[in-house]
Structures are given as C-alpha cells and as structure tokens.
Design an enzyme around this catalytic site. Structure first.
Site, short mmCIF file in Angstrom:
data_model
loop_
_atom_site.label_atom_id
_atom_site.label_comp_id
_atom_site.label_asym_id
_atom_site.label_seq_id
_atom_site.Cartn_x
_atom_site.Cartn_y
_atom_site.Cartn_z
N TYR A 77 17.52 15.67 8.44
CA TYR A 77 16.75 14.73 9.24
C TYR A 77 16.34 13.57 8.52
O TYR A 77 15.84 13.40 7.43
CB TYR A 77 15.81 15.59 9.81
CG TYR A 77 15.35 14.94 11.33
CD1 TYR A 77 16.35 15.17 12.27
CD2 TYR A 77 14.09 14.37 11.60
CE1 TYR A 77 15.94 14.63 13.56
CE2 TYR A 77 13.77 13.79 13.08
CZ TYR A 77 14.87 14.04 13.88
OH TYR A 77 14.43 13.74 15.13
N ASN B 120 11.38 17.09 24.95
CA ASN B 120 12.71 17.12 25.89
C ASN B 120 12.52 16.31 27.18
O ASN B 120 13.38 15.51 27.55
CB ASN B 120 13.16 18.77 26.17
CG ASN B 120 13.47 19.28 24.78
OD1 ASN B 120 13.03 20.61 24.75
ND2 ASN B 120 13.76 18.81 23.84
N SER C 185 20.94 23.15 27.64
CA SER C 185 19.87 22.98 26.79
C SER C 185 18.74 22.62 27.63
O SER C 185 18.71 22.32 28.76
CB SER C 185 20.39 21.71 25.65
OG SER C 185 20.38 20.61 26.58
#
Lengths: 362, 362
Positions: A73, A146, A173
């Site tokens: 990342y 999210n 998801s």
C-alpha cells in the site's frame, strides 16, 4: 507568570487519573499478516495538553489494512506500528487544553494510519472526529471508509440526475452495497454485477440480499451479457470497478457517451485491457478513486464533516443500513485477520466485513 | 412581387458561368480502399443562392479517411460518396446570396465528411472556412486536422505551465511533430518516443529530424527505459498516445501525480493494459481525443476560428513548420492511397503525409 502557567500545565498533563494499558496488534516489518503481526500490551503514557485518550471498541479490517501490512500500500506507517485506518470508540480522558471533546464522546480517527487495532490510543484532539452519539458503535465504526467512498464516487465525477443509471461490479462488496442504497435514495438506478455462487440457490439468495439493499438490477456477468433491455434503466453515466482485468469490459462496454469508469479496487490483480475505440469515439474517461489521497489533497475538512453528517442522518433514519459484518473479539485477532484476507474462491453468500471488537475500559 | 423575386433568383442560381466537371475519387461500399475506390468525372450542377463552388488543390489523406472507407470509422458518409475530411482550395464562383466569400478566396471545409478527394465541389457557404490568403496551398491543406489536434490536446486537459513536460509516443507522426513545435513555443519540454529504425544511422537521422522540430528529448522506448534523469525535464503532466497496447505503459509509468493520458490513435490495434495502482494511487486519468467528436459537440465556432488564426500566425511567422509531406497528383491516386495505408513495418526515415493534388481550374 507565563512560566508558572506552563509548569502547572505540564504537571496537569502528566496526571492521567488512572493506569491504563492498551492491548494492541502490531507489526514491525512488512509481510503476510499472520506471519508478522503480534500482540502487545502497552502502557498509556501521560496526556499532553491537547491529547485525547480514546477507548476503541470496534475497528473494521479493510483490504487496505492488509495491503499496508504486506507493504504493497502506498501509505507506509512508521514501524513498529499498529495497523488500522478505521474504528470507533469513546473518549476516556482529555488533556487540559482540549476544548471540543470530553469524556464519553463518540469519536473516530480523522486521518489515515492512526492505528485502530488497539483498545486504547492517545491522539491530538485535531486528529479525531466527534460523531453523533446516537450512532451505535458498529454504525460509527463503519461510517468512514466504505460509505464515504460510495458517496464521493457518486458525487465527484458526473452530475447524476434522477433517472440516470450507475453500473458496478463487485456489487456484494460493502462499497457496492452503499452505492446501491445511496442511488436508491437519489432516484438513480443501479446495475449490479456479482459472481454466480456455487449453487443456483446460493446465487438466488445473494441476488435477493442485494435486491433487498435496493439494487435495481442484480445480475451475473453472463446474465448481463444476455440482457436485452438495458437501456430502460436510464443513461449509464458512470461505472464503479473494484475488480479490474477483463471483467471490467462489461462496465466499459455499457457506459453511455462521455461516461466515466471509476476504479477503486483491483481484486482480480490484473490490468484493465482498455479498448481504444470507446475511449476516443465515445469520449469515455478512466479515473481512479482513493479516499486517503483525496482527503490528503483536498484538505476540505468542512465538506468532509458535512458528508459524514449526511451519511449519519441516512443511517439514523434507517434509509441506509450498514453492510453485513461479523464482530470478532480482539483476543481472536488471528481468526479475524485470516477471514479478512481476500481469497479468489467464490463466497457462498454475501461476504461480511470483519470488525475487531475491544472491551470497554471502565 | 415575392414570386417574381424568387423566380429571378432561381434563374440566377442556375447560371453557373461556365461548364465545370469535377474529377473525383469515390466509393460506393465499404472495403479495402484499393478494392472499392474508383474514379469518376462528375458535372457540377447549378449553384443555389448560398452555394459556393470550390476548386480543391490539395487534399491530405489521413488515417481516418482510410478507416472511413474501410467502414471502421464511426462517421459513416452516405454512399456512394467522396472520401476526405481535409483539403484546401480556392473559391471559383458564388451563388447570389453568398456574402462572406468571393471568387479567389482560400478556403477549407468547416465540417467533417464533406468529401475533399475531388477537384471541385459545391457547398453551402456556412460549410466553409475562409483562410488567410498568405498561406500557401500546402500550409492551408494541412492546417486543420493535425495542428488542431495537437493544439486542443495541449489546451483542454491540464493547465500546462512553462517548465512542465509532455510525453508522447508516435513522435514521428504529424500530430507528434506539431506537439513538439507548439510545446517549444509555450516553453514546455517534450519527451518524444519513436521506434528505432533498421540501422543506427537511420535511427540517428530520424532523431535529428525530430530534434530539429524542437523536441527536448527524442528517444526510443529502450533508451527511455535506461534514462536516469527524466525528472529534470519538469513535471510530466500529460501524455499523448497514438500507439496503444503495451508500449503505452512507457507513458503511464512516467506521468506525474494527477497526470492525464490522452489517447488519439491506436496504431498497434491493441487495448491499453491499464495498471490499476497508478490509476488509484497516482490519481491518473485516461481520456480519449477525437477532433470530430469535440467539434460536433462544442459547436463553438468562434473558439475554433480563433485557434485556426493562432495556428496560421505561427505558420506564417515560421514558428511552426508543417510536418513532412509528399504531394501526389490525383491521377496517381492509387499510389497515393497505397502509401497512406498504415503498415506495421518500421519506416526508414521520418514518415511523410500524402496529399492528393488537383489542377487549377481556370
């Protein structure tokens, strides 16, 4: 006079009223999470004047956390460190200079890389965001990454109007589930692509779960291929891609003139074979969305707080439900981490996000 | 009274002062150009009140013309038709209602698909753009497609500042040559990728030709790979791609944060294997540029005329040279078309654009 004040404040700032230890998951080098993670109990040091002691109660595990531990990342926390970019908890104590928070307040980290996989942590007041106390701890824990991703992807690229249509893959998801719920609120149709399950019954159960979250059309890629009347869902002005590779073409193919494909993940770990014709002749755009990048860039804290407030209102009024999750006690962190690592095999039903839970510090 | 006026005007409009035939290349079905093209002499009909008779003198052959004949281009002219989107010529005669043009004016088509592969054509006045008479016929013929493409790609996507850098492949293309010349004028550096030629000497000659056009760095893809000090050319904020396929990665890889890759061609006939990481974490964009699409869309004729005037000034002052070309008489159109069809083998030197030349009608 000023010297005396400073000295007093220094004394005060060291006077943590009780002894606190934090149970924390840590890593000191990058690698596969189960190889490099370990547990450590750490005593909480004195509070500085602007410090806030937080008792985390719930810390979701996101793919970006796993990738951070693996070292793949782009955000690289200083090591040894505590993983976790998301979580919610309550303020236990505040330094004497803290003005906007008080013990008992519900908070979440306002920046990435603050390390949420621990029962207690000390931050500067400015690093925390105070949340609406009516949110329960799970609603609070899942409020940031999210739902914000879904919200900003819907708002930032095209000016969607009621009757327009959004297409997405990875519809099972958490982001996918918030996209379909928010679109429904906004009067926007959604075409949601998911992978067929092992049996037709499991496939139907997954489809029904997504329809219950408000998806307009919920189809496998094969079903979409055979679908004839796609136009009736409106102009497909934007597509959300978290898969990558060839399956992304199912989105690109159906975008309307001047449509935008926004990629926010690449679970297939394959580049997108972007066809040149549509790019040129349909004036399509390929963009990427990265929540941390945008947050770091924009520095527009007010807009962010307004967004979080709007999402909070939707959640408290029941207009948006949080995506399915499974809470696992932090003592069982190995199982929690293991369940959070993406596997290519098809899940049997709707995947559940894993959240580490920590005990209340009394 | 009105009836008499109309009748007079009708008589006038038929009074073409001499007999004119147009030699034209035509196609009545799609297919490989050398299979479907044929030559035809056509008498020029009466001029309507707003009609203008143009004597084309030079009509460039562009890849889009070849693709239009093949039927793979999105613009589909009515068949049988005359190919050609670009050309320049002189006005021979005007209908009585024509106000802005007169015989002798230098003009070019103001729209796509007007058919320029012919010695004479009749258009409505509004379909033509009057050019600066100081331009020679070749400067005029090449003014539109390639220089406008370079200009708009440089202006429309990022706000380039002196000291910034542009990267492009297909640098030996006409667009590539205009990009490097315009960038030099704007104080912008260019990294220009071209294919190595058959021999080192040919490669050096091609490189030198591009350096003479103002390219800052002119390299093959392999040379770029080994190049260590790429940062010193400035922030690479935009890339222009006319190749597609894997070679496009050489551009994507070097784009700065928030950089834009603009694709305007796909000579390799392969999709771009777009890596997801840079899209997300470097906030890159992939866009497509299509001159006809943009022109049709924007309808902003004033901006277009201002752009053509600016390009004309650059050409007349010698700041921009037109890209290499080869003029071939229209009687030898088969050879001209054959030379214009893209072949994968590496050219020996700088490719030359083919232009069909037509005789002056006296």
């Amino acid at each position: 006079m000023l010297a005396i004040k400073n000295a007093l404040s220094a004394v005060k700032s060291r006077s943590l009223s009780r002894c606190i230890s934090s149970c924390q998951i840590m890593f000191k080098e990058h690698g596969e999470p189960l190889d490099v993670l370990y547990e450590k109990t750490q005593d909480i040091g004195p509070l500085g004047p602007n410090d806030v002691l937080v008792n985390y109660r719930a810390s979701p595990i996101n793919p970006s956390d796993i990738n951070t531990i693996q070292g793949t990342y782009p955000l690289k926390p200083k090591l040894p460190g505590v993983p976790g970019n998301e979580g919610a908890g309550y303020v236990l104590e505040c330094g004497p200079g803290v003005s906007k928070l008080k013990p008992g307040d519900l908070v979440m980290p306002g920046e990435a890389s603050l390390g949420t996989w621990r029962s207690a942590a000390v931050y500067n007041e400015s690093q925390l965001i105070k949340l609406n106390p009516k949110l329960d701890i799970m609603q609070a824990a899942f409020l940031n990454i999210n739902p914000s991703t879904a919200y900003l992807m819907l708002k930032n690229y095209v000016d969607l109007k009621p009757g327009d249509c959004v297409i997405q893959n990875g519809a099972t998801s958490a982001v996918g589930i918030y996209v379909m719920q928010m679109c429904k609120l906004m009067g926007i149709n959604t075409i949601n692509i998911f992978r067929a399950r092992e049996t037709p019954e499991m496939t139907e159960a997954t489809r029904q779960a997504l329809l219950d979250f408000g998806g307009t059309l919920v189809v496998t890629e094969d079903e979409l291929e055979a679908y004839e009347d796609i136009q009736r869902f409106g102009k497909i002005r934007i597509g959300f891609n978290c898969v990558g590779g060839k399956p992304t073409l199912a989105l690109i193919k159906r975008l309307d003139y001047s449509g935008v494909l926004v990629t926010y993940g690449g679970m297939a770990r394959q580049p997108i074979p972007t066809p040149i014709g549509p790019l040129i002749f349909k004036d399509l755009q390929l963009r990427g969305f990265w929540l941390s990048g945008r947050e770091n860039q924009s520095g527009n804290k007010e807009a962010r707080l307004a967004m979080l407030e709007e999402i909070t209102d939707w959640i408290l009024s029941g207009k948006i439900k949080i995506a399915p999750f499974e809470s696992i006690p932090h003592t069982d962190w190995k199982s929690a981490v293991s369940k959070s690592i993406f596997k290519d095999d098809i899940p049997r039903n709707l995947p559940r996000k894993i959240v580490l839970s920590f005990p209340e510090i009394l």
